[in-house]
Design a protein around this motif. Structure first.
Motif, mmCIF file in Angstrom:
data_model
loop_
_atom_site.group_PDB
_atom_site.id
_atom_site.type_symbol
_atom_site.label_atom_id
_atom_site.label_comp_id
_atom_site.label_asym_id
_atom_site.label_seq_id
_atom_site.Cartn_x
_atom_site.Cartn_y
_atom_site.Cartn_z
ATOM 1 N N VAL A 47 0.871 -1.168 0.000
ATOM 2 C CA VAL A 47 0.000 0.000 0.000
ATOM 3 C C VAL A 47 0.909 1.219 0.000
ATOM 4 C CG1 VAL A 47 -1.742 1.304 1.270
ATOM 5 C CG2 VAL A 47 -1.815 -1.186 1.276
ATOM 6 N N GLU A 48 0.690 2.098 -0.962
ATOM 7 C CA GLU A 48 1.478 3.326 -1.060
ATOM 8 C C GLU A 48 0.548 4.506 -0.831
ATOM 9 O OE1 GLU A 48 3.450 5.717 -4.678
ATOM 10 O OE2 GLU A 48 4.148 3.640 -4.478
ATOM 11 N N ILE A 49 0.928 5.350 0.136
ATOM 12 C CA ILE A 49 0.130 6.521 0.465
ATOM 13 C C ILE A 49 0.954 7.763 0.182
ATOM 14 C CG2 ILE A 49 -0.965 7.810 2.345
ATOM 15 C CD1 ILE A 49 -1.527 5.098 3.667
ATOM 16 N N SER A 50 0.324 8.727 -0.459
ATOM 17 C CA SER A 50 0.961 10.009 -0.742
ATOM 18 C C SER A 50 -0.030 11.105 -0.359
ATOM 19 C CB SER A 50 1.309 10.104 -2.227
ATOM 20 O OG SER A 50 1.857 11.355 -2.528
ATOM 21 N N VAL A 51 0.445 12.101 0.398
ATOM 22 C CA VAL A 51 -0.423 13.187 0.855
ATOM 23 C C VAL A 51 0.113 14.505 0.314
ATOM 24 C CG1 VAL A 51 -1.384 14.386 2.854
ATOM 25 C CG2 VAL A 51 -1.024 11.919 2.951
ATOM 26 N N ALA A 52 -0.802 15.315 -0.211
ATOM 27 C CA ALA A 52 -0.446 16.640 -0.718
ATOM 28 C C ALA A 52 -1.265 17.690 0.025
ATOM 29 C CB ALA A 52 -0.718 16.733 -2.215
ATOM 30 N N TYR A 53 -0.630 18.816 0.297
ATOM 31 C CA TYR A 53 -1.268 19.954 0.952
ATOM 32 C C TYR A 53 -1.367 21.068 -0.073
ATOM 33 C CZ TYR A 53 -1.786 23.846 4.303
ATOM 34 O OH TYR A 53 -2.213 24.948 4.999
ATOM 35 N N PHE A 54 -2.566 21.408 -0.484
ATOM 36 C CA PHE A 54 -2.794 22.394 -1.547
ATOM 37 C C PHE A 54 -1.928 22.078 -2.769
ATOM 38 C CE2 PHE A 54 -4.278 24.935 2.120
ATOM 39 C CZ PHE A 54 -5.538 25.260 1.657
ATOM 40 N N GLY A 55 -1.819 20.776 -3.116
ATOM 41 C CA GLY A 55 -1.072 20.356 -4.297
ATOM 42 C C GLY A 55 0.400 20.055 -4.072
ATOM 43 N N TRP A 56 0.946 20.402 -2.917
ATOM 44 C CA TRP A 56 2.365 20.154 -2.625
ATOM 45 C C TRP A 56 2.511 18.863 -1.842
ATOM 46 C CZ3 TRP A 56 6.153 23.306 -4.471
ATOM 47 C CH2 TRP A 56 5.737 24.514 -5.001
ATOM 48 N N HIS A 57 3.389 17.952 -2.328
ATOM 49 C CA HIS A 57 3.635 16.684 -1.637
ATOM 50 C C HIS A 57 4.231 16.960 -0.254
ATOM 51 C CE1 HIS A 57 4.611 12.477 -1.075
ATOM 52 N NE2 HIS A 57 5.791 12.877 -0.622
ATOM 53 N N VAL A 58 3.580 16.430 0.798
ATOM 54 C CA VAL A 58 4.064 16.661 2.161
ATOM 55 C C VAL A 58 4.349 15.378 2.931
ATOM 56 C CG1 VAL A 58 2.995 18.939 2.400
ATOM 57 C CG2 VAL A 58 1.703 16.898 3.074
ATOM 58 N N TYR A 59 3.861 14.240 2.417
ATOM 59 C CA TYR A 59 4.057 12.993 3.164
ATOM 60 C C TYR A 59 3.899 11.813 2.216
ATOM 61 C CZ TYR A 59 3.279 9.251 6.561
ATOM 62 O OH TYR A 59 3.362 8.087 7.278
ATOM 63 N N GLY A 60 4.705 10.790 2.446
ATOM 64 C CA GLY A 60 4.592 9.558 1.683
ATOM 65 C C GLY A 60 4.973 8.370 2.541
ATOM 66 N N GLU A 61 4.339 7.253 2.275
ATOM 67 C CA GLU A 61 4.608 6.042 3.049
ATOM 68 C C GLU A 61 4.260 4.827 2.194
ATOM 69 O OE1 GLU A 61 2.562 3.871 6.905
ATOM 70 O OE2 GLU A 61 2.547 6.046 6.805
ATOM 71 N N THR A 62 5.102 3.807 2.268
ATOM 72 C CA THR A 62 4.805 2.527 1.621
ATOM 73 C C THR A 62 4.830 1.456 2.694
ATOM 74 O OG1 THR A 62 5.807 3.247 -0.451
ATOM 75 C CG2 THR A 62 5.519 0.885 -0.157
ATOM 76 N N GLY A 63 3.798 0.629 2.694
ATOM 77 C CA GLY A 63 3.712 -0.403 3.717
ATOM 78 C C GLY A 63 3.158 -1.700 3.165
ATOM 79 N N ASP A 64 3.182 -2.694 4.010
ATOM 80 C CA ASP A 64 2.684 -4.023 3.685
ATOM 81 C C ASP A 64 1.157 -4.023 3.742
ATOM 82 O OD1 ASP A 64 2.312 -6.738 3.338
ATOM 83 O OD2 ASP A 64 3.160 -7.310 5.270
ATOM 84 N N LEU A 65 0.515 -4.489 2.676
ATOM 85 C CA LEU A 65 -0.949 -4.577 2.634
ATOM 86 C C LEU A 65 -1.468 -5.388 3.818
ATOM 87 C CD1 LEU A 65 -3.722 -4.230 1.229
ATOM 88 C CD2 LEU A 65 -3.171 -6.265 -0.116
ATOM 89 N N CYS A 66 -0.754 -6.439 4.177
ATOM 90 C CA CYS A 66 -1.212 -7.339 5.243
ATOM 91 C C CYS A 66 -1.103 -6.714 6.630
ATOM 92 C CB CYS A 66 -0.455 -8.656 5.166
ATOM 93 S SG CYS A 66 -0.785 -9.532 3.612
ATOM 94 N N ALA A 67 -0.478 -5.540 6.738
ATOM 95 C CA ALA A 67 -0.473 -4.805 8.004
ATOM 96 C C ALA A 67 -1.773 -4.034 8.178
ATOM 97 C CB ALA A 67 0.717 -3.848 8.061
ATOM 98 N N SER A 68 -2.487 -3.778 7.066
ATOM 99 C CA SER A 68 -3.738 -3.017 7.099
ATOM 100 C C SER A 68 -4.971 -3.900 7.047
ATOM 101 C CB SER A 68 -3.794 -2.055 5.909
ATOM 102 O OG SER A 68 -2.723 -1.175 5.934
ATOM 103 N N VAL A 69 -4.784 -5.137 6.622
ATOM 104 C CA VAL A 69 -5.896 -6.079 6.485
ATOM 105 C C VAL A 69 -5.339 -7.485 6.673
ATOM 106 C CG1 VAL A 69 -5.685 -6.231 3.965
ATOM 107 C CG2 VAL A 69 -7.875 -6.705 5.021
#
Length: 157
Positions: free
Chosen positions: A74-96
């Motif tokens: 699972v790859e998560i990317s967060v943008a604040y008003f269009g600017w990348h501010v956070y990213g994380e890649t994790g194991d799918l099996c950690a979320s489900v």
């Protein structure tokens, strides 16, 4: 007597609107409208909504897969008003819980947003890949961080 009923009605409307706003579904869109993703998303829920700085926030993505999944990322990317501010890649099996059988499932994640996170509009992009790095789904949705942080009594300046 009539004034008491009006005040009670206003209080009930306010309570209902607070509860409804903290649990309503969040609109989302697929990253590529033309792509036929193997995992389809049924809904996104952000609790609380708007997000409160310094408090834990839950992101719940309800989805469907036609084929069982044994592992993935699972790859998560967060943008604040269009600017990348956070990213994380994790194991799918950690979320489900894996393996994921064919059918409906939910990806859940809880995050403690920093008290210093600026209030405003954010966009979260979530990609799910299988163990061969094939993109199973990709969605984007907006959320907002309110002006009050947990425990604060005044609006930030």
């Amino acid at each position: 007597m009539e004034q008491i009923q009006i005040k009670l009605f206003i209080a009930l409307v306010y309570i209902f609107s607070v509860i409804a706003s903290s649990t309503h579904a969040t609109d989302f869109k697929y990253c590529d409208k033309e792509k036929g993703y193997n995992v389809t998303v049924n809904g996104v829920e952000v609790i609380p909504n708007p997000v409160i700085r310094g408090k834990e926030t839950s992101f719940n993505i309800s989805a469907f897969t036609g084929n069982p999944l044994s592992e993935g990322k699972v790859e998560i990317s967060v943008a604040y008003f269009g600017w990348h501010v956070y990213g994380e890649t994790g194991d799918l099996c950690a979320s489900v819980s894996c393996p994921i059988p064919a059918g409906n499932f939910t990806i859940s994640s809880s995050e403690l947003l920093p008290i210093l996170a600026p209030p405003g509009s954010y966009t979260l992009q979530l990609k799910v890949q299988d163990d061969d790095k094939n993109e199973l789904t990709c969605i984007k949705f907006d959320f907002s961080i309110g002006f009050l942080a947990s425990g604060e009594g005044l609006v930030d300046t």
